[in-house]
Design a protein around this motif. Structure first.
Motif, PDB file in Angstrom:
ATOM      1  N   GLY A 111      43.736  43.764  39.486  1.00  0.00           N
ATOM      2  CA  GLY A 111      42.284  44.132  39.817  1.00  0.00           C
ATOM      3  C   GLY A 111      42.002  43.570  41.267  1.00  0.00           C
ATOM      4  O   GLY A 111      41.223  44.170  41.791  1.00  0.00           O
ATOM      5  N   TYR A 112      42.402  42.215  41.418  1.00  0.00           N
ATOM      6  CA  TYR A 112      42.156  41.824  42.739  1.00  0.00           C
ATOM      7  C   TYR A 112      42.596  42.711  43.868  1.00  0.00           C
ATOM      8  O   TYR A 112      42.025  42.681  44.817  1.00  0.00           O
ATOM      9  CB  TYR A 112      42.875  40.484  42.766  1.00  0.00           C
ATOM     10  N   LEU A 113      43.906  43.089  43.878  1.00  0.00           N
ATOM     11  CA  LEU A 113      44.419  43.979  44.959  1.00  0.00           C
ATOM     12  C   LEU A 113      43.823  44.912  45.095  1.00  0.00           C
ATOM     13  O   LEU A 113      43.772  45.726  45.929  1.00  0.00           O
ATOM     14  CB  LEU A 113      46.216  44.122  44.509  1.00  0.00           C
ATOM     15  N   LYS A 114      43.675  45.669  43.695  1.00  0.00           N
ATOM     16  CA  LYS A 114      42.953  47.246  43.852  1.00  0.00           C
ATOM     17  C   LYS A 114      41.510  47.060  44.498  1.00  0.00           C
ATOM     18  O   LYS A 114      41.145  47.894  45.329  1.00  0.00           O
ATOM     19  CB  LYS A 114      42.857  47.778  42.491  1.00  0.00           C
ATOM     20  N   LEU A 181      39.353  38.195  51.540  1.00  0.00           N
ATOM     21  CA  LEU A 181      38.922  38.485  50.084  1.00  0.00           C
ATOM     22  C   LEU A 181      39.320  37.398  49.182  1.00  0.00           C
ATOM     23  O   LEU A 181      40.419  37.324  49.242  1.00  0.00           O
ATOM     24  CB  LEU A 181      39.280  39.834  49.640  1.00  0.00           C
ATOM     25  N   LEU A 182      38.329  36.483  48.648  1.00  0.00           N
ATOM     26  CA  LEU A 182      38.800  35.490  47.762  1.00  0.00           C
ATOM     27  C   LEU A 182      38.635  36.012  46.390  1.00  0.00           C
ATOM     28  O   LEU A 182      37.722  36.869  45.961  1.00  0.00           O
ATOM     29  CB  LEU A 182      37.651  34.152  48.125  1.00  0.00           C
ATOM     30  N   GLY A 183      39.641  35.628  45.391  1.00  0.00           N
ATOM     31  CA  GLY A 183      39.454  35.855  44.006  1.00  0.00           C
ATOM     32  C   GLY A 183      38.159  35.326  43.515  1.00  0.00           C
ATOM     33  O   GLY A 183      37.764  34.342  43.876  1.00  0.00           O
ATOM     34  N   PRO A 184      37.894  35.692  42.465  1.00  0.00           N
ATOM     35  CA  PRO A 184      36.685  35.298  41.920  1.00  0.00           C
ATOM     36  C   PRO A 184      36.772  33.821  41.354  1.00  0.00           C
ATOM     37  O   PRO A 184      35.672  33.131  41.219  1.00  0.00           O
ATOM     38  CB  PRO A 184      36.644  36.231  40.691  1.00  0.00           C
ATOM     39  N   ASN A 185      37.924  33.209  40.982  1.00  0.00           N
ATOM     40  CA  ASN A 185      38.007  31.812  40.682  1.00  0.00           C
ATOM     41  C   ASN A 185      38.694  31.149  41.444  1.00  0.00           C
ATOM     42  O   ASN A 185      39.306  30.047  41.181  1.00  0.00           O
ATOM     43  CB  ASN A 185      38.645  31.857  39.174  1.00  0.00           C
ATOM     44  N   ILE A 212      35.397  38.738  37.075  1.00  0.00           N
ATOM     45  CA  ILE A 212      36.816  38.353  36.848  1.00  0.00           C
ATOM     46  C   ILE A 212      37.582  39.441  35.839  1.00  0.00           C
ATOM     47  O   ILE A 212      36.588  39.980  35.214  1.00  0.00           O
ATOM     48  CB  ILE A 212      36.937  36.921  36.099  1.00  0.00           C
ATOM     49  N   ILE A 213      38.727  39.836  36.133  1.00  0.00           N
ATOM     50  CA  ILE A 213      39.105  40.776  35.243  1.00  0.00           C
ATOM     51  C   ILE A 213      39.554  39.842  33.915  1.00  0.00           C
ATOM     52  O   ILE A 213      40.433  39.095  33.958  1.00  0.00           O
ATOM     53  CB  ILE A 213      40.484  41.238  35.827  1.00  0.00           C
ATOM     54  N   ASN A 214      39.025  40.214  32.693  1.00  0.00           N
ATOM     55  CA  ASN A 214      39.238  39.643  31.552  1.00  0.00           C
ATOM     56  C   ASN A 214      40.225  40.581  30.545  1.00  0.00           C
ATOM     57  O   ASN A 214      40.067  41.682  30.400  1.00  0.00           O
ATOM     58  CB  ASN A 214      37.991  39.192  30.812  1.00  0.00           C
ATOM     59  N   CYS A 215      41.417  39.873  30.132  1.00  0.00           N
ATOM     60  CA  CYS A 215      42.250  40.260  29.099  1.00  0.00           C
ATOM     61  C   CYS A 215      42.827  39.101  28.434  1.00  0.00           C
ATOM     62  O   CYS A 215      42.785  37.951  28.984  1.00  0.00           O
ATOM     63  CB  CYS A 215      43.043  41.324  29.691  1.00  0.00           C
TER      64      CYS A 215
END
Length: 241
Positions: A111-114, A181-185, A212-215
């Motif tokens: 998700g981060y890369l997309k 681009l920083l990741g959400p966390n 954040i991509i949650n799974c």
């Protein structure tokens, strides 16, 4: 990057957004669904050829995809709204810098890369094995060279490489990105990064992925815990037999 490669990326951006819109608005399958699936197949082929540097074949396959979607519009089977060439050219020429451990690739990474791919061409930097050990207090599960190989196989990544142990901004100076681009966390604030960049004379926009991509298994630690749980269950089962 060559002019031909930029042209291919412009086509790719247009086809991607058109397919996404059609998938959202299409009424089920039928002929429209079949044509969309065929366009998606050509898009996947294009991304493969692009990654290996065969821009001529990539241009041919993405042209097929665009032609299929245009046919839907001409036959009034579905509406396709192409984005402005100037907007797409800007995306094709923009370099987006992402960084992380990328130890066991999971949907959060994808998700981060997309998201980064939606902003421009992606340069992904993995932490050195020594940095992972120092920051996380453990050895990485996957060595840096192999983490790079995995990232390079992901269609959203244009280039992957290993960072430096002594200076996290040295690789930024070398890559000269337009966007970081920083990741959400990730544990830095945007302003901290901007100050460090300004001190080195680096002019790059700093943004953060908002969601954040949650799974269930969207972190390396959760994947490791699950593996250990399954190993324990298997060991217990074998003992009982």
């Amino acid at each position: 990057m060559s002019t031909l490669a930029d042209r291919v990326l412009t086509y790719v951006r247009n086809v991607e957004q058109a397919i996404e819109a059609l998938r959202t608005n299409a009424n089920g399958g039928g002929e429209v669904g079949e044509l969309i699936e065929l366009a998606e197949a050509y898009l996947k082929d294009t991304l493969h050829y692009f990654k290996v540097g065969d821009y001529e074949t990539a241009l041919a396959t993405i042209s097929y995809a665009e032609g299929l979607l245009d046919a839907l519009r001409i036959l009034k089977l579905s509406e396709v709204n192409w984005r402005k060439p100037s907007e797409l050219a800007k995306l094709a020429s923009r370099k987006v810098f992402v960084a992380g451990t990328f130890d066991i690739i999971h949907p959060g990474h994808v998700g981060y890369l997309k998201y980064a791919w939606g902003l421009g061409r992606v340069v992904a930097v993995v932490s050195t094995d020594e940095s992972v050990k120092r920051i996380k207090g453990r050895e990485p599960i996957i060595p840096a060279k192999q983490r790079v190989e995995v990232l390079e196989a992901i269609e959203y990544v244009t280039k992957a490489r290993v960072g430096y142990e002594d200076d996290m901004f040295r690789v930024v100076e070398e890559e000269k990105p337009d966007i970081i681009l920083l990741g959400p966390n990730q544990p830095f604030t945007e302003e901290e990064i901007r100050r460090a960049l300004r001190s080195r004379g680096i002019n790059a926009e700093v943004v953060r992925m908002p969601n954040i991509i949650n799974c269930q298994l969207c972190s390396t630690s959760s994947i490791v815990r699950r593996i250990l749980e399954m190993a324990g269950e298997l060991t217990s089962s074998l003992r009982n037999h």
